[in-house]
Scaffold this active site. Structure first.
Site, short mmCIF file in Angstrom:
data_model
loop_
_atom_site.label_atom_id
_atom_site.label_comp_id
_atom_site.label_asym_id
_atom_site.label_seq_id
_atom_site.Cartn_x
_atom_site.Cartn_y
_atom_site.Cartn_z
N GLY A 1 -13.66 -5.86 4.69
CA GLY A 1 -12.45 -6.65 4.44
C GLY A 1 -11.93 -7.24 5.73
O GLY A 1 -11.68 -6.51 6.70
N CYS B 1 0.82 -1.21 0.00
CA CYS B 1 0.00 0.00 0.00
C CYS B 1 0.86 1.26 0.00
O CYS B 1 0.40 2.33 -0.40
CB CYS B 1 -0.94 0.00 1.21
#
Length: 530
Positions: free
Chosen positions: A277, A135
């Site tokens: 998630g 990320c």
């Protein structure tokens, strides 16, 4: 390394030399007229190559001098490819150099890493490759035959796969070579280059690069050795400096940021929390919410299995409600804070969807820690909605950083020490091609001499007698080679011994003309790969 002037320029090598002098390359050599050979334009119709054409231009009066100059040209061209070993290069973009809008376009899912490695190694000047895509960073590590051309090819590949113009990538990328690459990946693995100093998740991600790379052809000895050593460094730094103690992670920073942005009348126990998630990041978000006093939350995931596993790890009194992905929007309608951390490559929340959600008392917060982002950037334009992504976590991290700066200095000392060990190990690999080529050289001589001598002996030798002669010759040759071979072996730990070993290697390469063979083998491998 110098190269014997007696070596033969084969077609593949001649082609490489021709390309090497092609004016389209930026790293062009000195003008040929400086050394007495007139430069001629290259074209596709003439396949005989630069050297053949140059030979035709030699005037009778200057023939001897020109031939000498031609040999110098051959040697200098070979030197460009063999004098320095292949370079380890990283072409990267990180949270420090590029915005999330660019990083998400360049991001490569883990399942695609083997394909990316294969494509990268198919480029003309790339021998090995690895991908580190998280990320916070997108970094391509390669072993390149040529630094300049390797970087150019990889950058063009990144542009092709992402749709981002090369010029834009060049504005935000960083380039590191050899020892600087070693320093960088060791710092990354130790958590020193992370937004969250000392965070532990990056070490797991570096381990995953090695795990995925096992068995992939392009994940070769140099690059795999670099990443394996980086894992060792990451473990050592965390053990000896305790840098991870008290460190926030991206997930915990996301929770802290959400709580900071909640209105004063709200807090963790009263705000309605939704986590989309239940992977590694989502699981950590849930744990940090519970640690901050949240006792009830909704978790949306594709399957209930992961949510049930997280629920079993929670203390008594914590209620985790599972909802399938198709109920995500209705769950968001009842949430004050929405955390997203999925591997989806397309946004889960778009402006037209969020506009339909009922308003909340102050503002609905979206905290998106996914790359690519799960929340479309236009969602922030909706009244009563605030959107945060990984680039917004710096505010939280700054307050947590000071007490680990001293530990980071201790970690740098460890990294410097380990970098020396890795570079010494890599230096020791330099002699491997020479050892192989020298052994192959002697094997060819043995085979040729045996075939030449047997008929002269005038007898029909059986297999046993022939083997005896063969063993005798090999025994003599092996004893003669024992000394040179011993002087080519080095574990890389002693810098003085290593320097002597490399000098010995260069001397043997000159004496036996091994440089050209080693180069041709690299060219042959590239041609066969294509």
């Amino acid at each position: 390394m110098a190269v014997s002037s007696a070596f033969v320029v084969t077609p593949k090598l001649e082609k490489l030399l021709a390309n090497h002098h092609n004016p389209t390359y930026s790293s062009s050599p000195a003008p040929l007229d400086v050394i007495g050979i007139r430069a001629l334009p290259m074209n596709n119709r003439n396949k005989r190559g630069l050297i053949q054409r140059a030979r035709c231009e030699i005037s009778p009066s200057n023939k001897a001098a020109s031939i000498s100059a031609l040999e110098q040209l051959k040697t200098s061209a070979i030197d460009r490819y063999t004098k320095e070993r292949s370079s380890i290069v990283v072409i990267g973009l990180s949270i420090h150099t590029a915005p999330v809008e660019m990083r998400e376009k360049l991001a490569i899912p883990e399942a695609e890493w083997p394909r990316a490695i294969a494509e990268l190694c198919g480029l003309n000047h790339i021998e090995e490759a690895a991908v580190l895509s998280t990320c916070n960073r997108m970094e391509i590590y390669v072993l390149a035959l040529s630094q300049h051309r390797g970087v150019k090819e990889v950058t063009e590949w990144m542009s092709k796969t992402s749709g981002i113009p090369v010029s834009e990538i060049c504005q935000h990328r960083f380039l590191l070579y050899n020892k600087d690459v070693t320093q960088h990946i060791f710092e990354v693995s130790a958590g020193l280059d992370s937004l969250v100093l000392g965070e532990g998740q990056i070490l797991a991600q570096v381990k995953q690069v090695v795990k995925v790379g096992q068995g992939v052809n392009g994940f070769g000895r140099n690059i795999s050795g670099l990443f394996k050593h980086a894992i060792t460094v990451g473990k050592r730094v965390r053990t000896e400096t305790n840098i991870a103690a008290g460190a926030v992670s991206v997930s915990s920073a996301a929770v802290e940021l959400a709580l900071m942005k909640l209105p004063e009348s709200s807090h963790a126990s009263s705000a309605r929390m939704l986590v989309v998630g239940a992977g590694k990041m989502g699981k950590l978000v849930i744990k940090h919410l519970v640690a901050k006093g949240c006792t009830k939350m909704v978790v949306v995931n594709r399957s209930e299995e992961k949510v049930a596993a997280v629920r079993n790890e929670m203390p008594p009194g914590v209620e985790i409600i599972y909802k399938p992905l198709d109920e995500m929007l209705s769950c968001a309608a009842e949430a004050d804070v929405v955390f997203t951390s999925t591997a989806s490559e397309t946004p889960l929340f778009l402006k037209e969807q969020v506009e339909t959600l009922p308003p909340v008392r102050d503002a609905r917060l979206f905290v998106d820690i996914s790359v690519p982002r799960n929340v479309g950037s236009c969602v922030a334009e909706i009244d009563g909605t605030r959107v945060f992504n990984v680039d917004d976590l710096k505010e939280v991290v700054a307050a947590n950083k000071e007490d680990r700066v001293r530990k980071a200095m201790d970690a740098q000392a460890i990294i410097t020490d380990e970098s020396k060990h890795f570079e010494a190990w890599r230096d020791s690999l330099e002699t491997v091609p020479t050892i192989k080529k020298l052994r192959g050289y002697t094997e060819r001589i043995i085979a040729a001499e045996i075939e030449k001598s047997l008929p002269k002996m005038g007898i029909d030798m059986n297999k046993k007698m022939r083997k005896t002669v063969d063993d005798l010759i090999r025994g003599i040759v092996n004893k003669l080679l024992h000394g040179p071979m011993q002087h080519l072996r080095c574990d890389g730990n002693d810098s003085r011994t290593l320097s002597e070993t490399l000098d010995n290697m260069q001397a043997l390469n000159r004496m036996y003309g091994l440089d050209a063979e080693i180069l041709e083998e690299k060219i042959r491998a590239k041609v066969e790969k294509k």
